[in-house]
Design a protein around this motif. Structure first.
Motif, PDB file in Angstrom:
ATOM      1  N   ILE A   1      39.587  45.010  42.333  1.00 41.27           N
ATOM      2  CA  ILE A   1      38.729  46.085  41.538  1.00 41.27           C
ATOM      3  C   ILE A   1      39.024  46.261  40.134  1.00 41.27           C
ATOM      4  CG2 ILE A   1      38.186  48.747  41.470  1.00 41.27           C
ATOM      5  CD1 ILE A   1      38.549  48.547  44.401  1.00 41.27           C
TER       6      ILE A   1
ATOM      7  N   ALA B   1      30.349  52.350  42.319  1.00 43.42           N
ATOM      8  CA  ALA B   1      31.790  52.244  42.592  1.00 43.42           C
ATOM      9  C   ALA B   1      32.061  51.911  43.899  1.00 43.42           C
ATOM     10  CB  ALA B   1      32.438  53.454  42.189  1.00 43.42           C
ATOM     11  N   CYS B   2      31.127  52.719  44.809  1.00 41.46           N
ATOM     12  CA  CYS B   2      31.213  52.508  46.449  1.00 41.46           C
ATOM     13  C   CYS B   2      30.630  50.942  46.687  1.00 41.46           C
ATOM     14  CB  CYS B   2      30.360  53.387  47.005  1.00 41.46           C
ATOM     15  SG  CYS B   2      30.625  55.215  47.040  1.00 41.46           S
TER      16      CYS B   2
ATOM     17  N   ARG C   1      31.153  48.296  45.038  1.00 35.26           N
ATOM     18  CA  ARG C   1      32.387  47.515  44.347  1.00 35.26           C
ATOM     19  C   ARG C   1      33.453  47.730  45.297  1.00 35.26           C
ATOM     20  NH1 ARG C   1      35.293  46.931  38.517  1.00 35.26           N
ATOM     21  NH2 ARG C   1      35.151  49.416  38.688  1.00 35.26           N
ATOM     22  N   PHE C   2      33.845  48.863  45.816  1.00 33.36           N
ATOM     23  CA  PHE C   2      34.970  48.943  46.533  1.00 33.36           C
ATOM     24  C   PHE C   2      34.813  48.252  47.831  1.00 33.36           C
ATOM     25  CE2 PHE C   2      37.257  52.651  49.316  1.00 33.36           C
ATOM     26  CZ  PHE C   2      38.454  51.843  49.175  1.00 33.36           C
TER      27      PHE C   2
ATOM     28  N   ALA D   1      37.301  45.263  49.027  1.00 34.29           N
ATOM     29  CA  ALA D   1      37.979  45.426  50.301  1.00 34.29           C
ATOM     30  C   ALA D   1      37.620  44.313  51.193  1.00 34.29           C
ATOM     31  CB  ALA D   1      37.605  46.509  50.926  1.00 34.29           C
TER      32      ALA D   1
END
Lengths: 141, 274
Positions: free
Chosen positions: B212, B226-227, B229-230, B234
Motif C-alpha cells: 500500500i 482506500a478500501c 486499494r486495501f 491484501a
C-alpha cells in the motif's frame, strides 16, 4: 513488549513488528502515493496509566475495516486513513474483542492458546488495548 | 505502452474543466504532484489539467503526465499500480519497490545491464489471473542519476532530460516484454547497520502495508479508493512473496546483491514446484 515481539528475520533487521499496531499514516504533505511507515519504536509509547478496564468488554470501531492475512491482520481506520498491522497475537486479541470478550478473559484465552505466552501477557495486552483505544479502534462497551 | 488517451483520460487546459452554475468547480479531485504542481482531475468527464505556478516545459509536462499522474489515474480506475521497477528473469518477473531515492532505478538498471530484460523502471500494474499475478509496465522508461549512468552505462550513446526539476536523465534501452508473470516483490529498505546484504521475507501484514505504501492513489484518503486499494494489496500480499532488501548503496556490491536476489527467487520457485 519484547517477549511478544517477533522479528521479520534474524538480528539486525530494521523493522520490528510487535503486538502494538504499526501505524501507516497516509502522508498528506507529500505526493499522495507515498505512505509513511511510523515504526513503533519511534512512536511515543502508550500511557500505561490510561485506564484500561480489564473486566469490561470493549467495542471495536465500525470505521475499522480489516483484512486477515494468514494469522495476521491489517486494519484500515477509515476515519484517520491509517493502517495498522497486527501480529498473530494481536490478531487473536482483536478477534476476541470482536467476539465481546473482556480483556481479562482475552488474557486467559491467550495463555491457553499460545504455546509460548510470556509471563507479561497481561501487561502486554493492557498496553496493546491502550494503544487501540488511543487510536480510536476500540471503545468501552 | 499505455497512454492517458488510450485509457480515455484527456489532458485539457485548466479553464476547460467542469464548473457548476455558480462558476465554482465541482466534482474535481486535486492531486498534488509536487510542491509546485497540482493535477486537477474531473473524474466524471475523465479530463485533467496540470496547474503550476510557472510554465511547464514539454518534457516536464510529459513527465508529470506519464510518470506521475497516469499511474494514479490507472489506480483510480480500480487497478493496483506499484511505484517500482520491474525486470524479467528465468525465475519470473522481479519487482523492486521503495521510497524515492532508495535506489529502485539503479537496481533495476543494473539488472538490465547484467542481461535481464527491463520491463519498467517506475510504475508496475499488477493484475491477478488464474495462473498467478502478471506485472505490466505502463510505459517503457529508464531514468537514472548521472552517477548511475556513469557506473552502469558508461557507453550510453545519448541521454535525454526527464524534467526541469531533476538531474535524472532518460536513457534509450532495448525494451523487454510489456508484461510477465511476477514471482516476487522486493522492498528496498535502509542499509543494515553492519553493512551486510540481507534478503528477508516479510510477514503478510507487513507485506500488505508495504505494498500500500508503495502504490499509487489519486486520492489516498478517499474512502472508496482506500478500501479498493486495501483489498487489492491484501490479495497481492497473500499471493506474491515479498522480501525486504538491506544492502549498502555501493555499486561494488551490486553483483553480490543480484546473486542473493536470484537465490531468493530460486527458493520461491522450488517451494512453488513442491
Amino acid at each position: 513488549m519484547t517477549a511478544l515481539r517477533y522479528r521479520l528475520a534474524e538480528a539486525n533487521c530494521e523493522h520490528v513488528i510487535s503486538l502494538n499496531p504499526v501505524a501507516l499514516k497516509i502522508a498528506n504533505s507529500r505526493a499522495c502515493w507515498h505512505a509513511k511507515l511510523a515504526a513503533h519504536r519511534d512512536q511515543k509509547g502508550p500511557d500505561l496509566n490510561s485506564a484500561v478496564d480489564m473486566t469490561a468488554p470493549y467495542i471495536t470501531s465500525a470505521a475499522a475495516i480489516e483484512s486477515r492475512l494468514g494469522d495476521e491482520t491489517v486494519l484500515l481506520d477509515l476515519t484517520s486513513s491509517t493502517y495498522f498491522g497486527l501480529d498473530p497475537i494481536g490478531t487473536i486479541v482483536w478477534e476476541q474483542l470482536k467476539a465481546g470478550a473482556a480483556p481479562k478473559d482475552i488474557c486467559h484465552h491467550v495463555r491457553e492458546t499460545v504455546a509460548d505466552a510470556p509471563d507479561t501477557v497481561e501487561a502486554d495486552i493492557e498496553a496493546f488495548l491502550a494503544q487501540l483505544a488511543e487510536n480510536g479502534l476500540i471503545r468501552r462497551g | 505502452m499505455l497512454s492517458a488517451e488510450a485509457l480515455r483520460w484527456h489532458l485539457v487546459f485548466e479553464n476547460q474543466l467542469n464548473t457548476n452554475e455558480s462558476g465554482g468547480r465541482s466534482g474535481l479531485i486535486a492531486s498534488k504532484i509536487n510542491d509546485h504542481v497540482t493535477a486537477l482531475v474531473d473524474v466524471i468527464a475523465r479530463q485533467f489539467a496540470l496547474v503550476s505556478a510557472r510554465p511547464l516545459s514539454k518534457d516536464t509536462t510529459e513527465h508529470f503526465t506519464a510518470d506521475l499522474l497516469l499511474p494514479r489515474l490507472v489506480a483510480y480506475d480500480g487497478h493496483l499500480v506499484l511505484h517500482g521497477g520491474l525486470v524479467n528473469s528465468p525465475r519470473g518477473a522481479l519487482c523492486f519497490i521503495g521510497e524515492s531515492g532508495r535506489g529502485k532505478s539503479t537496481l533495476t538498471g543494473s539488472l538490465h545491464r547484467a542481461g535481464y530484460a527491463l520491463i519498467s523502471d517506475d510504475a508496475v500494474l499488477l493484475q491477478p489471473g488464474e495462473a498467478g499475478y502478471s506485472a505490466k509496465r505502463l510505459y517503457p522508461s529508464l531514468r537514472l542519476f548521472p552517477d548511475s549512468i556513469e557506473q552502469l552505462f558508461p557507453d550510453a550513446d545519448a541521454t535525454f532530460p526527464v524534467a526541469d526539476y531533476t538531474v535524472k536523465r532518460r536513457l534509450s534501452f532495448a525494451e523487454g516484454p510489456d508484461e510477465a508473470m511476477i514471482s516476487a516483490i522486493f522492498h528496498l529498505g535502509p542499509p543494515a547497520n553492519d553493512g551486510r546484504i540481507q534478503v528477508v521475507p516479510m510477514p503478510p501484514a507487513a507485506a500488505c502495508m508495504t505494498i500500500i505504501a508503495n502504490s499509487f492513489a489519486l486520492e489516498a484518503e478517499d474512502t472508496a479508493e482506500a478500501c479498493r486499494r486495501f483489498a487489492l494489496a491484501a490479495d497481492a500480499a497473500q499471493n506474491i512473496p515479498v522480501f525486504e532488501l538491506h544492502y549498502p548503496r555501493d555499486f561494488s556490491v551490486l553483483p553480490a546483491l543480484h546473486a542473493q536476489i536470484f537465490e531468493a527467487a530460486s527458493l520461491i520457485a522450488e517451494q512453488q514446484s513442491l
